[in-house]
Every structure is written in C-alpha cells, then in structure tokens.
Write a protein that holds these residues in place. Structure first.
Motif, PDB file in Angstrom:
ATOM      1  N   ALA A  26      -5.899  -4.737   7.176  1.00  0.00           N
ATOM      2  CA  ALA A  26      -5.079  -3.932   6.754  1.00  0.00           C
ATOM      3  C   ALA A  26      -4.803  -2.876   7.807  1.00  0.00           C
ATOM      4  O   ALA A  26      -5.323  -1.742   7.323  1.00  0.00           O
ATOM      5  CB  ALA A  26      -4.332  -3.104   5.501  1.00  0.00           C
ATOM      6  N   VAL A  27      -4.525  -2.857   9.494  1.00  0.00           N
ATOM      7  CA  VAL A  27      -4.430  -1.926   9.924  1.00  0.00           C
ATOM      8  C   VAL A  27      -3.087  -0.728  10.975  1.00  0.00           C
ATOM      9  O   VAL A  27      -2.356  -1.755  11.185  1.00  0.00           O
ATOM     10  CB  VAL A  27      -5.379  -2.561  11.321  1.00  0.00           C
ATOM     11  N   ALA A  28      -3.197   0.043  10.140  1.00  0.00           N
ATOM     12  CA  ALA A  28      -2.471   0.951  10.511  1.00  0.00           C
ATOM     13  C   ALA A  28      -2.310   1.057  12.424  1.00  0.00           C
ATOM     14  O   ALA A  28      -2.873   1.671  12.566  1.00  0.00           O
ATOM     15  CB  ALA A  28      -1.894   1.481   9.586  1.00  0.00           C
ATOM     16  N   THR A  29      -1.855   0.324  13.182  1.00  0.00           N
ATOM     17  CA  THR A  29      -1.806   0.602  14.414  1.00  0.00           C
ATOM     18  C   THR A  29      -1.403   2.171  15.234  1.00  0.00           C
ATOM     19  O   THR A  29       0.053   2.461  14.416  1.00  0.00           O
ATOM     20  CB  THR A  29      -1.482  -0.553  15.439  1.00  0.00           C
ATOM     21  N   THR A  30      -1.226   1.595  16.503  1.00  0.00           N
ATOM     22  CA  THR A  30      -0.724   3.263  17.130  1.00  0.00           C
ATOM     23  C   THR A  30       1.244   3.343  17.009  1.00  0.00           C
ATOM     24  O   THR A  30       2.144   3.941  17.244  1.00  0.00           O
ATOM     25  CB  THR A  30      -1.167   3.661  18.821  1.00  0.00           C
ATOM     26  N   ALA A  31       1.026   1.714  17.221  1.00  0.00           N
ATOM     27  CA  ALA A  31       2.867   0.985  17.031  1.00  0.00           C
ATOM     28  C   ALA A  31       3.278   1.503  16.240  1.00  0.00           C
ATOM     29  O   ALA A  31       4.267   1.868  16.370  1.00  0.00           O
ATOM     30  CB  ALA A  31       2.599   0.066  17.996  1.00  0.00           C
ATOM     31  N   MET A  32       2.692   0.844  14.827  1.00  0.00           N
ATOM     32  CA  MET A  32       3.028   1.518  13.619  1.00  0.00           C
ATOM     33  C   MET A  32       3.309   3.247  13.605  1.00  0.00           C
ATOM     34  O   MET A  32       4.589   3.215  12.831  1.00  0.00           O
ATOM     35  CB  MET A  32       2.721   1.010  12.013  1.00  0.00           C
ATOM     36  N   TYR A  33       2.627   4.111  13.485  1.00  0.00           N
ATOM     37  CA  TYR A  33       2.802   5.118  13.801  1.00  0.00           C
ATOM     38  C   TYR A  33       3.786   5.815  14.967  1.00  0.00           C
ATOM     39  O   TYR A  33       4.466   6.612  14.369  1.00  0.00           O
ATOM     40  CB  TYR A  33       1.046   6.344  13.852  1.00  0.00           C
ATOM     41  N   PRO A  47       0.441  -6.604  -4.716  1.00  0.00           N
ATOM     42  CA  PRO A  47      -0.136  -6.107  -5.456  1.00  0.00           C
ATOM     43  C   PRO A  47      -1.024  -5.613  -4.348  1.00  0.00           C
ATOM     44  O   PRO A  47      -1.423  -5.447  -3.266  1.00  0.00           O
ATOM     45  CB  PRO A  47      -0.727  -7.359  -6.482  1.00  0.00           C
ATOM     46  N   PRO A  48      -1.112  -4.367  -4.969  1.00  0.00           N
ATOM     47  CA  PRO A  48      -2.594  -3.001  -4.205  1.00  0.00           C
ATOM     48  C   PRO A  48      -3.209  -4.144  -3.555  1.00  0.00           C
ATOM     49  O   PRO A  48      -4.208  -4.971  -4.197  1.00  0.00           O
ATOM     50  CB  PRO A  48      -2.385  -2.258  -4.642  1.00  0.00           C
ATOM     51  N   GLY A  49      -3.856  -3.784  -2.006  1.00  0.00           N
ATOM     52  CA  GLY A  49      -5.000  -4.855  -1.780  1.00  0.00           C
ATOM     53  C   GLY A  49      -4.738  -6.725  -1.497  1.00  0.00           C
ATOM     54  O   GLY A  49      -5.910  -7.088  -1.443  1.00  0.00           O
ATOM     55  N   ARG A  50      -3.948  -6.867  -1.174  1.00  0.00           N
ATOM     56  CA  ARG A  50      -3.145  -8.130  -0.878  1.00  0.00           C
ATOM     57  C   ARG A  50      -2.737  -8.492   0.213  1.00  0.00           C
ATOM     58  O   ARG A  50      -2.162  -9.548   0.223  1.00  0.00           O
ATOM     59  CB  ARG A  50      -2.672  -9.090  -2.503  1.00  0.00           C
ATOM     60  N   LEU A  51      -2.202  -7.496   0.385  1.00  0.00           N
ATOM     61  CA  LEU A  51      -1.474  -7.687   1.800  1.00  0.00           C
ATOM     62  C   LEU A  51      -2.021  -8.391   3.060  1.00  0.00           C
ATOM     63  O   LEU A  51      -3.367  -7.656   3.379  1.00  0.00           O
ATOM     64  CB  LEU A  51      -0.975  -5.791   2.551  1.00  0.00           C
ATOM     65  N   THR A  52      -2.061  -9.215   3.234  1.00  0.00           N
ATOM     66  CA  THR A  52      -2.692 -10.270   4.580  1.00  0.00           C
ATOM     67  C   THR A  52      -2.412 -10.161   5.625  1.00  0.00           C
ATOM     68  O   THR A  52      -1.685  -9.147   6.241  1.00  0.00           O
ATOM     69  CB  THR A  52      -2.215 -11.528   3.695  1.00  0.00           C
ATOM     70  N   ARG A  53      -3.111 -10.197   6.274  1.00  0.00           N
ATOM     71  CA  ARG A  53      -2.906  -9.868   8.556  1.00  0.00           C
ATOM     72  C   ARG A  53      -1.494 -10.572   8.570  1.00  0.00           C
ATOM     73  O   ARG A  53      -0.951 -10.098   8.867  1.00  0.00           O
ATOM     74  CB  ARG A  53      -3.799 -11.159   8.628  1.00  0.00           C
ATOM     75  N   VAL A  54      -1.237 -11.260   7.964  1.00  0.00           N
ATOM     76  CA  VAL A  54       0.219 -12.364   7.726  1.00  0.00           C
ATOM     77  C   VAL A  54       1.024 -10.846   7.557  1.00  0.00           C
ATOM     78  O   VAL A  54       2.438 -10.611   7.766  1.00  0.00           O
ATOM     79  CB  VAL A  54       0.605 -13.644   7.474  1.00  0.00           C
ATOM     80  N   LEU A  55       0.363 -10.814   5.970  1.00  0.00           N
ATOM     81  CA  LEU A  55       2.029  -9.849   5.563  1.00  0.00           C
ATOM     82  C   LEU A  55       2.141  -8.321   6.604  1.00  0.00           C
ATOM     83  O   LEU A  55       3.568  -7.754   6.382  1.00  0.00           O
ATOM     84  CB  LEU A  55       1.878  -9.540   4.588  1.00  0.00           C
ATOM     85  N   VAL A  56       1.065  -8.064   7.255  1.00  0.00           N
ATOM     86  CA  VAL A  56       0.406  -7.230   7.943  1.00  0.00           C
ATOM     87  C   VAL A  56       1.421  -7.159   9.126  1.00  0.00           C
ATOM     88  O   VAL A  56       2.089  -5.956   9.700  1.00  0.00           O
ATOM     89  CB  VAL A  56      -0.363  -5.969   8.397  1.00  0.00           C
ATOM     90  N   ASP A  57       1.490  -7.878  10.105  1.00  0.00           N
ATOM     91  CA  ASP A  57       2.136  -8.221  11.152  1.00  0.00           C
ATOM     92  C   ASP A  57       4.094  -8.765  10.929  1.00  0.00           C
ATOM     93  O   ASP A  57       5.210  -7.957  11.064  1.00  0.00           O
ATOM     94  CB  ASP A  57       2.423  -9.897  11.430  1.00  0.00           C
ATOM     95  N   GLU A  58       4.110  -9.102   9.701  1.00  0.00           N
ATOM     96  CA  GLU A  58       5.528  -9.121   8.985  1.00  0.00           C
ATOM     97  C   GLU A  58       6.294  -7.299   8.649  1.00  0.00           C
ATOM     98  O   GLU A  58       6.927  -6.723   9.286  1.00  0.00           O
ATOM     99  CB  GLU A  58       5.664  -9.478   7.818  1.00  0.00           C
ATOM    100  N   VAL A  59       5.345  -6.228   8.362  1.00  0.00           N
ATOM    101  CA  VAL A  59       5.263  -5.211   7.769  1.00  0.00           C
ATOM    102  C   VAL A  59       5.675  -4.744   9.178  1.00  0.00           C
ATOM    103  O   VAL A  59       6.934  -3.558   8.641  1.00  0.00           O
ATOM    104  CB  VAL A  59       4.184  -3.889   7.386  1.00  0.00           C
ATOM    105  N   GLY A  60       5.128  -4.780  10.252  1.00  0.00           N
ATOM    106  CA  GLY A  60       5.577  -4.356  11.533  1.00  0.00           C
ATOM    107  C   GLY A  60       6.427  -4.470  11.867  1.00  0.00           C
ATOM    108  O   GLY A  60       7.709  -3.524  12.634  1.00  0.00           O
ATOM    109  N   ARG A  61       7.199  -5.259  11.543  1.00  0.00           N
ATOM    110  CA  ARG A  61       8.294  -6.315  11.745  1.00  0.00           C
ATOM    111  C   ARG A  61       9.668  -5.731  11.609  1.00  0.00           C
ATOM    112  O   ARG A  61      10.419  -5.529  12.282  1.00  0.00           O
ATOM    113  CB  ARG A  61       8.922  -7.981  12.316  1.00  0.00           C
TER     114      ARG A  61
END
Length: 459
Positions: free
Chosen positions: A108-115, A59-73
């Motif tokens: 939930a931080v979009a990093t330079t690496a993600m861009y 759900p919106p607003g529920r992305l944890t830091r762990v999930l954000v790390d997985e988003v990057g992968r």
C-alpha cells in the motif's frame, strides 16, 4: 528565500471538519459550477460509491496492490466532483493508504499522484478553507519526502494546485509567497518543482481577485517578470492571452484612477505582440470587452467616447477577418451604458439603432442584436436626461421593444423596469404645458398596459 508553510499537516478528520465522510448519502448540494446530473454522471457516481464502500469494508492491513490501484482510480473520480464532500472522501482514501503502509502493508504505497489528487480535490471544491486544506496536504508531502519516502515528491503540479486554491480565494499575498517558494526550491536544485506559466497566471489571477489597493499594479509587475524571464530563455513562463487578460481584468476591477487607460495599454501591448508574430497573446473578444467595461465604469471625462472607440476598433478587426474579436451584445451594451452614464442619450440610442439594424439584417455579419438590457439602458438614459421630448422618445423605444419581441426576438421582451422607466420619464417632464399634458397621457397609458400585458406587475 522561500517562505515557510503556515499550516501544520492534518488529514481528515479534524475539529474543523465534520467526521461524516460517508458516501452513501445523496443529499449533499452540488455547487453551481457543476453541470446538472446526467445518466452518465449518475452511473459514475454509483460506481464511485460502490467502490468506496468496498475499500472501506476491507479490513486494516488487507489492501492488496490491486485494491490500491483501484483506490487511485476512485480518488481520481471523486477529485473531479468539485465539492467539499468529494474532497473529504479523497483525503480519507489517501489517509487509508498511508495508514496501511505505516502499519506494515508494503503493497500500500501512497504516491505523488495520490497526494496531488487530494490537493486538487480541495482546490476545486469551492470550500471556504479549501486552500488551507490543500496546503496542509502539500506540507505533509514535503515532510514525507524529507523523511526519505521516495514514493512521494512534491512537484510543480502539487504546488500549482495549491496556488490555484489560494488564487480562487483572492489570497494573493499567500499565492505569491508560494510562487517564490517554488522558485527557491528550483534554484536550490529541485528539478521536480519549477514555476511555469500556470503558476504565474494563478498569482496574477489572485491579485486580480483580491481587490486590495495596488493589486492591479502588482499583477502587471508579475506579468512584466514573466516577460523578462521568457525573453531570457525560460520558455516555461511564456505569457499567454490568459496572462494579459488577467492583468486587464485586474485594472478594470481596481477602481483606481487611470485604471481604464492602463487596461487599454495592456490590450494595445497584446495587439502589438500579436502583430509581431506572437500568436500566444492574440487578443480575443473578452480582452476588448473588459477594456470597454473599464471605460464605461470609470466615470472619467470622455470615457464613453473611449469605450466607443474600442468597439469601433473591434469592428475594424472583425471585418478585416479576425473572427476572435467579433463584437457581441456585451460589447455594445457596455458602450450604451457608458453613454448613459455620461448623460448622452442620443449617442446611447445611436448604438442601440446599430444593434437593431443587425437584428433586422443590415450588417448581419455580426449575427447579434439588442436585448432587454440594451433597451433598458437607453430608456434609463432618456428618463434621466430631462431632455425635451424624453417621454415620447422612451415610448418609441418601448414600442420598438414590443415589435421585436412580437417578431420573435424573445431576448427583447419588455419588463417591469422598461415600463416604469417610461413612466419615470413622464414624471420628470418639465417642458411646455402641451408636452406635460402628453407626458401625463403616456404615463397613464403605459401603466394600464403594464397591468394588462403580462410582462410584469407594477411595483
């Protein structure tokens, strides 16, 4: 001063793109540059699809830091898939993280690496608008950074990916504008953005692919600029064999008068630099083959002899121990083509005989032999020559093809063109009556053999 970006920032979806960013379908086509699926590839794709659905289902607003790390992968995995669909998924995942942060989710931080992954995904997608899309994301990075977002800062990797996207489309003018913009940013104190050898090579490659008038000259000017910068102490732009080969390729493709001579001049410059101790610019077989092909196609007087001279140069270097310039079938075929185009079937066949000798063991250090194209080029040269005895020479060449094929050289299999070229040589026989009689007999026998041999059907 640096140029301004031409495209407004935009993220998936827009009117230009399908809003279907689903990853559950397996019907999307795979571009030809990607290897066929393996079991490992299928397992990776399956993981990407499951992980993407898990992220989408959060759900919106529920992305944890762990999930954000997985988003990057997951973004990294999709970015390597080299397709429009994969690029859309990567961009959509980036947008999800951006939306989370703007909605108050500080984890939930979009990093330079993600861009950069989103840019690279488009740059490698092969899509018609990939370059524009990649630049849109770079522009968004720039705007985010200018607003004080310290998590995002466009860097050399960001710009190089955009450069590569424009270069792949042959959009040399835009690629060079971005290179100048990079240089301006660095000169203004931006230490994260500094043009390097990859930046310059992308622009040279863009000019090589553009085919516009003057493109080869512009590519050579950029190479000269690289040399000047490097000699002034900028080690990041040291030209490599890739740089020089791109300029050689630009001249070879240009079709301009004197292009083959210019290409050969670059090759000689590479060789001189290498002999002077610069191992980064060592010519390789591709360097030589492109120059041979340039001579073969230029149509200038004496071009075939120049092409043959380059081949001889390769052989001298190879037998002296330089394994990187080992002549291959492409090298010899280009020289055969050059002689064929200059209406010199005798010398064309002479090159073919050299290849045949390698195939049968004499000169086996080359470990190469002729193929169907080699024989067909010589056949065509004889058929078009109107020389006395041309039909019989063509028949002899066809017989040699068949013998090599029967001995196991499958690459020498005759095809329909081989047979019809022999017949064509017979049709254009205008010698003595006895020669014409023999030619008619050869034509009928060759036609009958073509119908029965299994190498193809008469056209």
């Amino acid at each position: 001063s640096g140029s301004q970006f031409l495209h407004p920032p935009a993220l998936c979806p827009t009117r230009t793109y399908s809003t279907d960013c689903s990853v559950t379908s397996t019907s999307s086509s795979r571009p030809p540059c990607v290897r066929p699926s393996s079991s490992h590839d299928e397992r990776e794709r399956s993981w990407l699809e499951r992980a993407t659905r898990r992220i989408d289902g959060t759900p919106p607003g529920r992305l944890t830091r762990v999930l954000v790390d997985e988003v990057g992968r997951v973004m990294a995995g999709w970015a390597k898939r080299r397709s429009r669909k994969a690029a859309l998924v990567v961009e959509r995942l980036l947008k999800r993280v951006i939306d989370e942060f703007e909605g108050g989710n500080e984890g939930a931080v979009a990093t330079t690496a993600m861009y950069n992954m989103a840019i690279d995904g488009w740059a490698k997608s092969g899509d018609d608008v990939a370059a524009s899309r990649a630049e849109d994301i770079l522009q968004l990075m720039t705007e985010q950074h200018s607003r004080g977002n310290h998590h995002v800062s466009p860097d050399t990797i960001s710009f190089n990916s955009v450069l590569n996207a424009w270069a792949s489309n042959g959009e040399a003018t835009r690629a060079e504008e971005i290179l100048r913009h990079m240089d301006a940013l660095h000169a203004a104190g931006n230490v994260d953005v500094k043009p390097n050898v990859r930046s310059f090579n992308s622009v040279i490659d863009a000019w090589a692919k553009s085919r516009v008038k003057g493109a080869a000259g512009r590519a050579e000017e950029i190479l000269a600029n690289m040399e000047t910068l490097y000699n002034s102490g900028n080690g990041d732009v040291r030209p490599t064999d890739i740089s020089y080969n791109a300029v050689i390729n630009a001249w070879a493709k240009s079709g301009e008068k004197g292009a083959a001579q210019r290409a050969e001049g670059i090759l000689k410059r590479m060789d001189d630099l290498y002999k002077g101790g610069n191992n980064a610019v060592k010519p390789n077989v591709r360097s030589f083959n492109v120059v041979i092909d340039a001579w073969a196609k230029c149509g200038e007087k004496g071009a075939a002899s120049r092409a043959a001279g380059i081949l001889d140069w390769m052989e001298v270097l190879y037998f002296a121990g330089n394994k990187d310039v080992k002549p291959d079938t492409i090298s010899f075929n280009a020289v055969i083509d050059a002689y064929a185009k200059s209406s010199d079937p005798i010398r064309a066949e002479g090159i073919l005989v050299r290849m045949e000798n390698m195939e049968t063991g004499r000169g086996a250090r080359h470990e190469l032999g002729p193929n169907t194209r080699s024989f067909n080029s010589v056949l065509n040269a004889w058929a078009r020559s109107r020389h006395a005895g041309a039909a019989e020479r063509c028949l002899g060449i066809l017989e040699r093809m068949k013998l090599l094929y029967q001995q196991g050289s499958l690459s020498c299999a005759p095809d329909v063109f081989s047979y019809t070229t022999v017949i064509s040589a017979c049709a254009y026989t205008f010698g003595e009556r006895e020669e014409q009689r023999r030619a008619i007999g050869i034509a009928f026998a060759t036609f009958d053999e073509l119908r029965e041999c299994g190498f193809g059907s008469p056209d």
